[in-house]
Design a protein around this motif. Structure first.
Motif, PDB file in Angstrom:
ATOM      1  N   PRO A 160       0.817  -1.216   0.000  1.00  0.00           N
ATOM      2  CA  PRO A 160       0.000   0.000   0.000  1.00  0.00           C
ATOM      3  C   PRO A 160       0.849   1.263   0.000  1.00  0.00           C
ATOM      4  N   GLN A 161       0.214   2.357  -0.405  1.00  0.00           N
ATOM      5  CA  GLN A 161       0.784   3.691  -0.253  1.00  0.00           C
ATOM      6  C   GLN A 161       0.059   4.403   0.874  1.00  0.00           C
ATOM      7  N   ALA A 162       0.631   5.512   1.333  1.00  0.00           N
ATOM      8  CA  ALA A 162       0.070   6.200   2.495  1.00  0.00           C
ATOM      9  C   ALA A 162      -1.361   6.664   2.276  1.00  0.00           C
ATOM     10  N   THR A 163      -1.718   6.973   1.041  1.00  0.00           N
ATOM     11  CA  THR A 163      -3.066   7.477   0.759  1.00  0.00           C
ATOM     12  C   THR A 163      -4.086   6.363   0.542  1.00  0.00           C
ATOM     13  N   ASP A 164      -3.649   5.107   0.578  1.00  0.00           N
ATOM     14  CA  ASP A 164      -4.554   3.978   0.387  1.00  0.00           C
ATOM     15  C   ASP A 164      -5.328   3.673   1.671  1.00  0.00           C
ATOM     16  N   THR A 165      -6.464   3.053   1.500  1.00  0.00           N
ATOM     17  CA  THR A 165      -7.200   2.483   2.630  1.00  0.00           C
ATOM     18  C   THR A 165      -6.833   1.011   2.731  1.00  0.00           C
ATOM     19  N   VAL A 166      -6.471   0.583   3.922  1.00  0.00           N
ATOM     20  CA  VAL A 166      -6.046  -0.797   4.119  1.00  0.00           C
ATOM     21  C   VAL A 166      -7.027  -1.525   5.025  1.00  0.00           C
ATOM     22  N   LYS A 191     -10.800  -1.224   8.671  1.00  0.00           N
ATOM     23  CA  LYS A 191     -10.315  -0.492   7.505  1.00  0.00           C
ATOM     24  C   LYS A 191     -10.042   0.956   7.901  1.00  0.00           C
ATOM     25  N   PHE A 192      -8.956   1.517   7.375  1.00  0.00           N
ATOM     26  CA  PHE A 192      -8.645   2.924   7.628  1.00  0.00           C
ATOM     27  C   PHE A 192      -7.676   3.421   6.562  1.00  0.00           C
ATOM     28  N   GLN A 193      -7.668   4.739   6.381  1.00  0.00           N
ATOM     29  CA  GLN A 193      -6.707   5.338   5.461  1.00  0.00           C
ATOM     30  C   GLN A 193      -5.359   5.406   6.162  1.00  0.00           C
ATOM     31  N   LEU A 194      -4.329   4.952   5.479  1.00  0.00           N
ATOM     32  CA  LEU A 194      -3.052   4.687   6.133  1.00  0.00           C
ATOM     33  C   LEU A 194      -2.355   5.944   6.647  1.00  0.00           C
ATOM     34  N   ASP A 195      -2.606   7.088   6.044  1.00  0.00           N
ATOM     35  CA  ASP A 195      -1.952   8.313   6.506  1.00  0.00           C
ATOM     36  C   ASP A 195      -2.730   9.027   7.601  1.00  0.00           C
ATOM     37  N   ARG A 196      -3.719   8.349   8.170  1.00  0.00           N
ATOM     38  CA  ARG A 196      -4.529   8.958   9.230  1.00  0.00           C
ATOM     39  C   ARG A 196      -4.378   8.227  10.561  1.00  0.00           C
ATOM     40  N   VAL A 197      -3.297   7.485  10.705  1.00  0.00           N
ATOM     41  CA  VAL A 197      -3.025   6.780  11.954  1.00  0.00           C
ATOM     42  C   VAL A 197      -1.658   7.215  12.462  1.00  0.00           C
ATOM     43  N   VAL A 242       0.402  -7.366  12.987  1.00  0.00           N
ATOM     44  CA  VAL A 242      -0.508  -6.841  11.968  1.00  0.00           C
ATOM     45  C   VAL A 242      -0.568  -7.795  10.782  1.00  0.00           C
ATOM     46  N   GLU A 243      -1.780  -8.121  10.361  1.00  0.00           N
ATOM     47  CA  GLU A 243      -2.003  -8.875   9.123  1.00  0.00           C
ATOM     48  C   GLU A 243      -2.618  -7.927   8.094  1.00  0.00           C
ATOM     49  N   LEU A 244      -1.981  -7.790   6.952  1.00  0.00           N
ATOM     50  CA  LEU A 244      -2.526  -6.949   5.884  1.00  0.00           C
ATOM     51  C   LEU A 244      -3.401  -7.810   4.985  1.00  0.00           C
ATOM     52  N   LEU A 245      -4.710  -7.552   5.017  1.00  0.00           N
ATOM     53  CA  LEU A 245      -5.672  -8.379   4.297  1.00  0.00           C
ATOM     54  C   LEU A 245      -6.010  -7.835   2.915  1.00  0.00           C
ATOM     55  N   GLY A 246      -5.952  -6.523   2.761  1.00  0.00           N
ATOM     56  CA  GLY A 246      -6.323  -5.957   1.470  1.00  0.00           C
ATOM     57  C   GLY A 246      -6.031  -4.474   1.397  1.00  0.00           C
ATOM     58  N   ILE A 247      -6.106  -3.943   0.158  1.00  0.00           N
ATOM     59  CA  ILE A 247      -5.846  -2.530  -0.108  1.00  0.00           C
ATOM     60  C   ILE A 247      -6.966  -1.980  -0.979  1.00  0.00           C
ATOM     61  N   ASP A 248      -7.473  -0.810  -0.604  1.00  0.00           N
ATOM     62  CA  ASP A 248      -8.419  -0.076  -1.452  1.00  0.00           C
ATOM     63  C   ASP A 248      -7.740   1.199  -1.926  1.00  0.00           C
ATOM     64  N   LYS A 249      -7.534   1.317  -3.225  1.00  0.00           N
ATOM     65  CA  LYS A 249      -6.932   2.522  -3.781  1.00  0.00           C
ATOM     66  C   LYS A 249      -7.960   3.657  -3.781  1.00  0.00           C
ATOM     67  N   PRO A 250      -7.504   4.905  -3.564  1.00  0.00           N
ATOM     68  CA  PRO A 250      -8.447   6.022  -3.628  1.00  0.00           C
ATOM     69  C   PRO A 250      -9.031   6.153  -5.019  1.00  0.00           C
ATOM     70  N   ALA A 251     -10.266   6.596  -5.097  1.00  0.00           N
ATOM     71  CA  ALA A 251     -10.937   6.758  -6.388  1.00  0.00           C
ATOM     72  C   ALA A 251     -10.219   7.836  -7.191  1.00  0.00           C
ATOM     73  N   ALA A 252     -10.058   7.569  -8.471  1.00  0.00           N
ATOM     74  CA  ALA A 252      -9.396   8.542  -9.350  1.00  0.00           C
ATOM     75  C   ALA A 252     -10.302   9.756  -9.541  1.00  0.00           C
ATOM     76  N   GLU A 253      -9.682  10.942  -9.559  1.00  0.00           N
ATOM     77  CA  GLU A 253     -10.442  12.170  -9.779  1.00  0.00           C
ATOM     78  C   GLU A 253     -10.924  12.206 -11.225  1.00  0.00           C
ATOM     79  N   PRO A 254     -12.177  12.642 -11.430  1.00  0.00           N
ATOM     80  CA  PRO A 254     -12.693  12.697 -12.807  1.00  0.00           C
ATOM     81  C   PRO A 254     -11.906  13.689 -13.651  1.00  0.00           C
TER      82      PRO A 254
END
Length: 256
Positions: A160-166, A191-197, A242-254
């Motif tokens: 993941p990257q810092a802006t991803d939700t994990v 689940k949380f956004q990685l740069d908010r912890v 910590v077990e990393l189960l998945g990554i949600d990428k931020p939605a791309a800006e239109p």
């Protein structure tokens, strides 16, 4: 059983002057009634009993804390003062009572502060020693920031990257093994956004491929620093599995 009455220290004896707040206090139900206990059959009886039970439970908590801080309590005089207050037969004036309790509040706060500062100093020294020894253990790696980690299981997914939700499962303890948080006990991952912890999480989880399980040893300056959170003393080094189960990428800006 939970009740809705909880009184400040000053308000316990001079409620008419100082008022009360509405925080909850826990009351443990009696295992057996005393022989002279009044039956609670009507709503009015239960209401009256609940007010007394709430005040008694709150007093028990405060007395226990005061004694733990090394300040003696005369329980007989507490009962006598409570009875006198109910019957409007105080041995002190209301102004004297309020002044005494305000001074007691200050002494308790001073004791709490001194105790917290002593614990923070102790945790600082213990954490420093722990991290120095832990860094020497086989399999433990240390990053430039001072974060230490150990790979328990290496996954094969993306990182993941810092802006991803994990999505993770985790267990957090102090260096003495005291558990303060666990998604396992709650029965579901989080689940949380990685740069908010805390910084130690933001940095550490970015090292993990999905499917991995790591153990992180997070110095206090990458966690909560000199803040005392209640369950986590100031200057604490934190240990997380910590077990990393998945990554949600931020939605791309239109596109515009």
């Amino acid at each position: 059983m939970k009740v809705i009455y909880k009184f400040s220290l000053v308000a316990l004896t001079v409620a008419s002057l100082a008022g009360c707040n509405q925080e909850q206090a826990k009351v443990t139900p009696a295992q057996a009634l005393t022989p002279d206990a009044m039956p609670l059959t009507t709503p009015e009886q239960k209401e009256s009993y609940s007010v007394g039970a709430s005040i008694g439970a709150y007093l028990r908590e405060r007395i226990t804390e005061q004694e733990s801080l090394g300040m003696p309590v005369d329980r007989k005089l507490i009962v006598e003062g409570f009875s006198n207050g109910l019957n409007n037969k105080l041995q002190l004036t209301e102004e004297e009572v309020q002044t005494v309790l305000q001074n007691l509040d200050k002494k308790l706060n001073d004791k709490r502060t001194a105790q917290s500062e002593a614990l923070a100093s102790k945790m600082r020294e213990e954490s420093k020693k722990f991290l120095e020894e832990n860094a020497k253990k086989e399999g433990v790696k240390t990053t430039d920031s001072g974060l230490q980690y150990e790979v328990l299981k290496e996954g094969t997914g993306g990182k993941p990257q810092a802006t991803d939700t994990v999505e993770v499962n985790y267990r957090g303890t102090l260096i003495d093994g005291t558990e303060f948080d666990s998604s396992y006990k709650r029965g579901e991952p989080i689940k949380f956004q990685l740069d908010r912890v805390i910084p130690g999480w933001t940095e550490g989880v970015q090292l993990m491929p999905v499917g991995s399980k790591y153990k992180f040893f997070i110095p206090s300056d990458l966690a909560y620093g000199d803040r005392d959170t209640g369950t986590i003393p100031a200057n604490s080094t934190l240990i997380f599995e910590v077990e990393l189960l998945g990554i949600d990428k931020p939605a791309a800006e239109p596109k515009k």
